[in-house]
Structures are given as C-alpha cells and as structure tokens.
Motif scaffolding. Sequence first.
Motif, PDB file in Angstrom:
ATOM      1  N   LEU A 104       0.851  -1.104  -0.055  1.00 20.67           N
ATOM      2  CA  LEU A 104       0.265  -0.108   0.036  1.00 20.67           C
ATOM      3  C   LEU A 104       0.796   1.265   0.097  1.00 20.67           C
ATOM      4  CD1 LEU A 104      -2.939  -0.501   2.282  1.00 20.67           C
ATOM      5  CD2 LEU A 104      -2.993   0.059  -0.153  1.00 20.67           C
ATOM      6  N   GLU A 105       2.098   1.010   0.310  1.00 20.53           N
ATOM      7  CA  GLU A 105       3.078   2.316   0.422  1.00 20.53           C
ATOM      8  C   GLU A 105       3.050   3.301  -0.677  1.00 20.53           C
ATOM      9  OE1 GLU A 105       7.460   3.290   1.654  1.00 20.53           O
ATOM     10  OE2 GLU A 105       6.350   1.680   2.828  1.00 20.53           O
ATOM     11  N   PRO A 106       3.063   2.639  -2.078  1.00 21.48           N
ATOM     12  CA  PRO A 106       3.166   3.842  -3.196  1.00 21.48           C
ATOM     13  C   PRO A 106       1.755   4.214  -3.153  1.00 21.48           C
ATOM     14  CG  PRO A 106       3.963   1.634  -3.649  1.00 21.48           C
ATOM     15  CD  PRO A 106       3.312   1.360  -2.113  1.00 21.48           C
ATOM     16  N   ALA A 107       0.518   3.602  -2.898  1.00 19.26           N
ATOM     17  CA  ALA A 107      -0.781   4.119  -3.138  1.00 19.26           C
ATOM     18  C   ALA A 107      -1.098   5.320  -2.016  1.00 19.26           C
ATOM     19  CB  ALA A 107      -2.017   3.081  -2.694  1.00 19.26           C
ATOM     20  N   VAL A 108      -0.383   5.276  -0.689  1.00 18.06           N
ATOM     21  CA  VAL A 108      -0.485   6.298   0.112  1.00 18.06           C
ATOM     22  C   VAL A 108       0.394   7.458  -0.271  1.00 18.06           C
ATOM     23  CG1 VAL A 108       0.045   6.940   2.585  1.00 18.06           C
ATOM     24  CG2 VAL A 108      -0.816   4.611   1.956  1.00 18.06           C
ATOM     25  N   GLY A 109       1.506   7.110  -0.924  1.00 21.83           N
ATOM     26  CA  GLY A 109       2.433   8.368  -1.497  1.00 21.83           C
ATOM     27  C   GLY A 109       1.467   9.083  -2.443  1.00 21.83           C
ATOM     28  N   GLU A 110       0.929   8.078  -3.473  1.00 23.55           N
ATOM     29  CA  GLU A 110       0.040   8.755  -4.464  1.00 23.55           C
ATOM     30  C   GLU A 110      -1.230   9.700  -4.014  1.00 23.55           C
ATOM     31  OE1 GLU A 110      -2.647   7.494  -8.516  1.00 23.55           O
ATOM     32  OE2 GLU A 110      -1.394   6.069  -7.652  1.00 23.55           O
ATOM     33  N   LEU A 111      -1.609   9.018  -2.907  1.00 23.54           N
ATOM     34  CA  LEU A 111      -2.896   9.791  -2.176  1.00 23.54           C
ATOM     35  C   LEU A 111      -2.678  11.197  -1.514  1.00 23.54           C
ATOM     36  CD1 LEU A 111      -5.340   8.137   0.266  1.00 23.54           C
ATOM     37  CD2 LEU A 111      -4.446  10.412   0.709  1.00 23.54           C
ATOM     38  N   GLU A 112      -1.231  11.196  -1.041  1.00 20.82           N
ATOM     39  CA  GLU A 112      -0.612  12.463  -0.387  1.00 20.82           C
ATOM     40  C   GLU A 112      -0.457  13.428  -1.343  1.00 20.82           C
ATOM     41  OE1 GLU A 112       2.047  11.179   3.433  1.00 20.82           O
ATOM     42  OE2 GLU A 112       2.866  10.362   1.378  1.00 20.82           O
ATOM     43  N   THR A 113       0.016  13.165  -2.606  1.00 24.89           N
ATOM     44  CA  THR A 113       0.450  13.973  -3.469  1.00 24.89           C
ATOM     45  C   THR A 113      -0.730  14.369  -4.633  1.00 24.89           C
ATOM     46  OG1 THR A 113       1.343  12.305  -5.214  1.00 24.89           O
ATOM     47  CG2 THR A 113       2.862  13.252  -3.400  1.00 24.89           C
ATOM     48  N   THR A 114      -1.499  13.510  -4.545  1.00 24.63           N
ATOM     49  CA  THR A 114      -2.669  13.825  -5.664  1.00 24.63           C
ATOM     50  C   THR A 114      -3.732  14.749  -4.963  1.00 24.63           C
ATOM     51  OG1 THR A 114      -2.322  11.593  -6.760  1.00 24.63           O
ATOM     52  CG2 THR A 114      -4.223  12.665  -7.274  1.00 24.63           C
ATOM     53  N   PHE A 115      -4.152  14.449  -3.664  1.00 23.34           N
ATOM     54  CA  PHE A 115      -5.489  15.267  -3.133  1.00 23.34           C
ATOM     55  C   PHE A 115      -4.806  15.842  -2.005  1.00 23.34           C
ATOM     56  CE2 PHE A 115      -6.673  11.185  -4.856  1.00 23.34           C
ATOM     57  CZ  PHE A 115      -7.872  11.462  -5.679  1.00 23.34           C
ATOM     58  N   TRP A 118      -9.128  14.619   3.010  1.00 23.13           N
ATOM     59  CA  TRP A 118      -9.991  13.477   2.909  1.00 23.13           C
ATOM     60  C   TRP A 118     -11.209  13.918   2.212  1.00 23.13           C
ATOM     61  CZ3 TRP A 118      -7.858   9.301   3.201  1.00 23.13           C
ATOM     62  CH2 TRP A 118      -7.047   8.886   4.202  1.00 23.13           C
ATOM     63  N   ASP A 119     -11.711  15.054   2.299  1.00 19.27           N
ATOM     64  CA  ASP A 119     -13.046  15.717   1.518  1.00 19.27           C
ATOM     65  C   ASP A 119     -12.597  15.315   0.079  1.00 19.27           C
ATOM     66  OD1 ASP A 119     -14.160  15.886   3.935  1.00 19.27           O
ATOM     67  OD2 ASP A 119     -14.204  17.989   3.639  1.00 19.27           O
ATOM     68  N   ALA A 120     -11.648  15.758  -0.384  1.00 16.06           N
ATOM     69  CA  ALA A 120     -11.411  15.592  -1.971  1.00 16.06           C
ATOM     70  C   ALA A 120     -11.268  14.047  -2.337  1.00 16.06           C
ATOM     71  CB  ALA A 120      -9.947  16.547  -2.391  1.00 16.06           C
ATOM     72  N   PHE A 121     -10.289  13.570  -1.455  1.00 12.50           N
ATOM     73  CA  PHE A 121     -10.134  12.000  -1.735  1.00 12.50           C
ATOM     74  C   PHE A 121     -11.704  11.322  -1.781  1.00 12.50           C
ATOM     75  CE2 PHE A 121      -9.699   7.650  -0.309  1.00 12.50           C
ATOM     76  CZ  PHE A 121      -8.783   7.177  -1.316  1.00 12.50           C
ATOM     77  N   GLY A 165      -6.350  14.963   8.724  1.00 10.36           N
ATOM     78  CA  GLY A 165      -5.786  15.789   7.782  1.00 10.36           C
ATOM     79  C   GLY A 165      -4.295  15.837   7.737  1.00 10.36           C
ATOM     80  N   SER A 166      -3.625  15.236   8.950  1.00 11.02           N
ATOM     81  CA  SER A 166      -2.155  15.309   8.851  1.00 11.02           C
ATOM     82  C   SER A 166      -1.756  14.581   7.704  1.00 11.02           C
ATOM     83  CB  SER A 166      -1.739  14.850  10.230  1.00 11.02           C
ATOM     84  OG  SER A 166      -2.279  13.313  10.156  1.00 11.02           O
ATOM     85  N   LEU A 167      -2.183  13.623   7.292  1.00  8.85           N
ATOM     86  CA  LEU A 167      -1.560  12.899   5.874  1.00  8.85           C
ATOM     87  C   LEU A 167      -1.226  13.878   4.809  1.00  8.85           C
ATOM     88  CD1 LEU A 167      -0.930  10.128   4.637  1.00  8.85           C
ATOM     89  CD2 LEU A 167      -3.293  10.059   3.816  1.00  8.85           C
ATOM     90  N   PHE A 168      -2.216  14.881   4.714  1.00 14.60           N
ATOM     91  CA  PHE A 168      -1.796  15.753   3.612  1.00 14.60           C
ATOM     92  C   PHE A 168      -0.877  16.868   3.933  1.00 14.60           C
ATOM     93  CE2 PHE A 168      -5.952  13.605   3.472  1.00 14.60           C
ATOM     94  CZ  PHE A 168      -5.889  13.095   2.374  1.00 14.60           C
ATOM     95  N   GLU A 169      -0.482  16.937   5.140  1.00 18.24           N
ATOM     96  CA  GLU A 169       0.396  18.155   5.344  1.00 18.24           C
ATOM     97  C   GLU A 169       1.868  17.601   5.460  1.00 18.24           C
ATOM     98  OE1 GLU A 169      -1.009  19.978   8.981  1.00 18.24           O
ATOM     99  OE2 GLU A 169      -3.160  20.023   8.333  1.00 18.24           O
TER     100      GLU A 169
END
Length: 173
Positions: A104-115, A118-121, A165-169
């Motif tokens: 899942l690590e690459p997916a989490v990285g993609e999530l962080e950089t793309t969105f 959490w609302d946008a995701f 939201g800390s994931l996105f910061e």
Amino acid sequence: LEGTWELGDREALLAAVEEILERGDNEAFQAAAAEVKGLSDRELARQLEGMGEVDRYMWPWTRELGKKWGETGIRAWDLSRAAALLQWGYTAGYVTYGEAMELLEPAVGELETTFDSWDAFYENFLEGYYWCLREKAEGSVWETELGAGYQYLKSDPVTRTLFDGSLFEKGKD
C-alpha cells in the motif's frame, strides 16, 4: 474474495492489486473522458440521440468529471479498492500485515500528492464509484448514502480523528 472477486489465492490477490494500482478503472475513465472531450457540443448532441438512457447521461457526466478532475481521473476509487483487497487478503491469510502495508505504500504516496484533503479524496472516490456503477447520483454525491456515511464518520467523536488531515500536510512545511 473468492465469491465476488474470484481471488482464491495469494497470487491472484497480488495480481489484482497490481492491476488496480497500475491501471484500474481510471484507465477506462481516462479513455472515455478523452473521447468525449474531443467532441464538440454539436457532435456530442448528435451522438446522444442514438444512445440508450444510461449513455445519454454517462457521456455528458464523463465530460463533466473529466474537466473537474483532469489527470487525476477517478483515482481515489482505484486506491480505495486496492486497500480493501489488501485488507481482505490479510484477513484471509493471503498476505501478512507487513506485506499489505508495503504494497500500500505507493498508493499512500499517490494519495498524499494527488489530493489535498480527505474530503477531496472521498469526493473523487464517490464519483469514481458511481461512474463505475454507471449510476449518476441524484444531486450531490454527498447526499448519497455513502456520502452521508462519510460525513457521519468525520463528525463522530469516536472516528473523527481518523480524518485529521495530517496525512496531507506531510512535507508541505
């Protein structure tokens, strides 16, 4: 896993996760969005005349979503499905917890950089979900049962900390 996804072993699970993370339903969405984007309004109207009920709303909606999300497409749908498969694969004993997290690590990285939230995701997930089902939500996707469920989880004192939201910061300082 076996009944719905026809994934009866570790190898099948890993292949399905790889396929979703590499292409997923977003690939078909992007192709459809490119096709409808290339049509003039007049050409689209002519095409819609000969189409069935579902295609008459799917083509304009695909155009709308393509404009809204651009290169992102409906990627949150794919990332969420990969995470769900790995969760079920872990429960079924096909992968260890560590393997699931590593996959899942690459997916989490993609999530962080793309969105950026959490609302946008989740909005992207919902629109991808309904696009893949070929069902356009009446009104806003937030008014659907899935949208309302997310809003509840986000506001409930027991679960709201999951959406801090800390994931996105990370790395944006």
